[in-house]
Design a protein around this motif. Sequence first.
Motif, PDB file in Angstrom:
ATOM      1  N   GLU A  63      -0.718  -4.999   4.589  1.00 14.90           N
ATOM      2  CA  GLU A  63      -1.274  -4.146   3.541  1.00 14.90           C
ATOM      3  C   GLU A  63      -0.449  -4.251   2.263  1.00 14.90           C
ATOM      4  OE1 GLU A  63      -3.773  -1.870   1.519  1.00 14.90           O
ATOM      5  OE2 GLU A  63      -4.113  -2.650   3.541  1.00 14.90           O
ATOM      6  N   ARG A 112      -1.247  -7.371   0.347  1.00 19.48           N
ATOM      7  CA  ARG A 112      -2.499  -7.241  -0.398  1.00 19.48           C
ATOM      8  C   ARG A 112      -2.261  -6.521  -1.724  1.00 19.48           C
ATOM      9  NH1 ARG A 112      -5.049  -5.276   4.560  1.00 19.48           N
ATOM     10  NH2 ARG A 112      -5.975  -7.037   5.683  1.00 19.48           N
ATOM     11  N   GLY A 118       1.607 -12.408  -0.337  1.00 23.26           N
ATOM     12  CA  GLY A 118       0.843 -11.850  -1.448  1.00 23.26           C
ATOM     13  C   GLY A 118       0.952 -12.704  -2.692  1.00 23.26           C
TER      14      GLY A 118
END
Length: 635
Positions: A341, A344, A372
């Motif tokens: 997460e 992202r 990322g």
Amino acid sequence: MSDPTENGAVTPCCNICGGRAFGDTYGRPDSAFLRTNVRCLSCDSLERHRLLFEWLDRNKFFEKDLKILHLAPEPCLARFFSGRYGSSYRCGDVDTEQYRNIPTIEQIDLCRDLTGFEKRSFDLVIHNHVLEHLPCDYADVARQLHALVRPGGYHIFALPFLPGGYREHIGVLDQAERSRLFGQVDHMRIFSPHDLADTLGSVLPISASYDATELVPRERLREINIPECCWFGFNNNALFILPGDRPAMPTRSVCLIPALAMPAIPRQRTVDRGGKDILFVSGNGIGQGHLTRQLAVARHLPNGFSAAFLTMSYSAAIAQSLGFSVHFLPHHLATGEESVEWNRRLTHEIELLLDARGSKTLVYDLNFVFDGLIDVLKRRAWLKTMWIRRAMWPQHHADYLGASVHFDMVAEPGEFSREYDLGPTRGEAYKARLVAPVLLTDPGDRLEKDAARATLCLPQEATILLLDIGRTSNPDLARRHEEIAERLLRRPGLHLVEFVSALSSSLSSKEIAPNRSKIVAYPAFRFSKAWDGAILRSSYNAFHESIVGSVPTLFVPDETSDMDRQIDRARWAEDHQVGLRLLGSDTGNELEAKLDRLLCEDTRSRLAAACDRLTSSSGGWRNGAVEIAELLTGA
């Protein structure tokens, strides 16, 4: 205008009265603020008075009709202001008896009388070295004084400073103790550069740094006898010039690191900067090494190029204080997010920044390349990209090297100890563009010894050592730092300097001592001539800044497994006689012997000379930051 002497030097001249003779300042022998050859013997003006007068004159204030409030008025200024502005000049003090030579003096008690003044009624409100004397809440007084300034006017003042953090005692206190704590027997408090943002900066809109050469050119500062020690950094003659249309803060609030409070970046329309904007992305957490290298590059970008930073370093505000746009993004270990997460979010926020700024170039500095970021590079193949990847990696980081395929270019900052590098980057060196060592501070930017010591409020005659090994996530080094500090503080004639983070809380009374200074300074090596020797981690930046600056240094490597091979840097320095080495296994008598060697003047002279020879033998000093900036911009 000052006259040149026979050898070309300038004879200083007071710009207020034209006097050419200067003497020492007045004061009790135990005052911390006595200075030599700075008081005009004709009008008694000091550095801050001449700087104030010069700034007003250069900005044509004397050609205007002004209404002025001058508190604790200095006769050298009061005589001029009274003659020029007549009844539009008001001056006052709580003790009018000491101003018998100023007939218009009013009795004004700043702790009680300010509510009787009309707000926004003065063009200039001036007070020098006043707030430290008040037996009441200085913050409330400062806020009320600022409210008296009209839009377009200025609130101008100076303060005394001492290291060790802000401290205050309004009640009864022994004179010797008051002088020790506050520098003078009639001071109720003392301000410190260390936490100014958290004290006066929480009340008034003061700047994060000070540079007198932005107010008056260097040549003119010399002509009016304002020594170089007064030019840079918050000091006893620094002039705060605050526009009246910038409001005071309504309440005190701690905001040492503004970047930490920055919200998520909103979606903005793309700004076309002609492809000349560069986004720097770095990690670091508690450290600042990766961010510092990127700042070194950004400061050398040619005119017309702009830069912004996304960093995980808690020192993000450093970049902001140097004038760059900054976005702080904590690592997922700090936020508690799941790695997927968080990556992202990293992708999202990098892309928002790229779009908002119209950036066409991205520069990364960290060993590990996050997923990322890789996603950004894949989705935006048109970006010009560079990985700044230093050497001396631990062997178990070898798998990270494969990420180089995602970058257009890999730049490897030069490493003095490269011959001792047996890590995985050595086999990949042919894929990288090798540049000179990257430094934030050019040797020519370093203040001379006397100026550096005066700027940092350090004693001119003492033997001064810098100790800076504890600002790390390694608890062993933090303990080692305190152990060494205790040993050094027991040695007579030695003054210890330690850097502290702007994130630190106020210092305890135990940490305030006549022979110990804790300071916030960045770029730190701008002041490196202030200390006679240093005890530092052999991290990339400290190692190279020390050697290029010829600072006699005892290097203490961080020996944890995930760090760069600092132990090999320290070994190389000792083998090549440009530094000393202290290992974690060196304790007791071995530790004392290493400290003795550093404190030996002959040893320090040999180390400094060896550093000079090293730089000379490599063809003179070069800064890899300039080379990287040229690679990025095609300059």
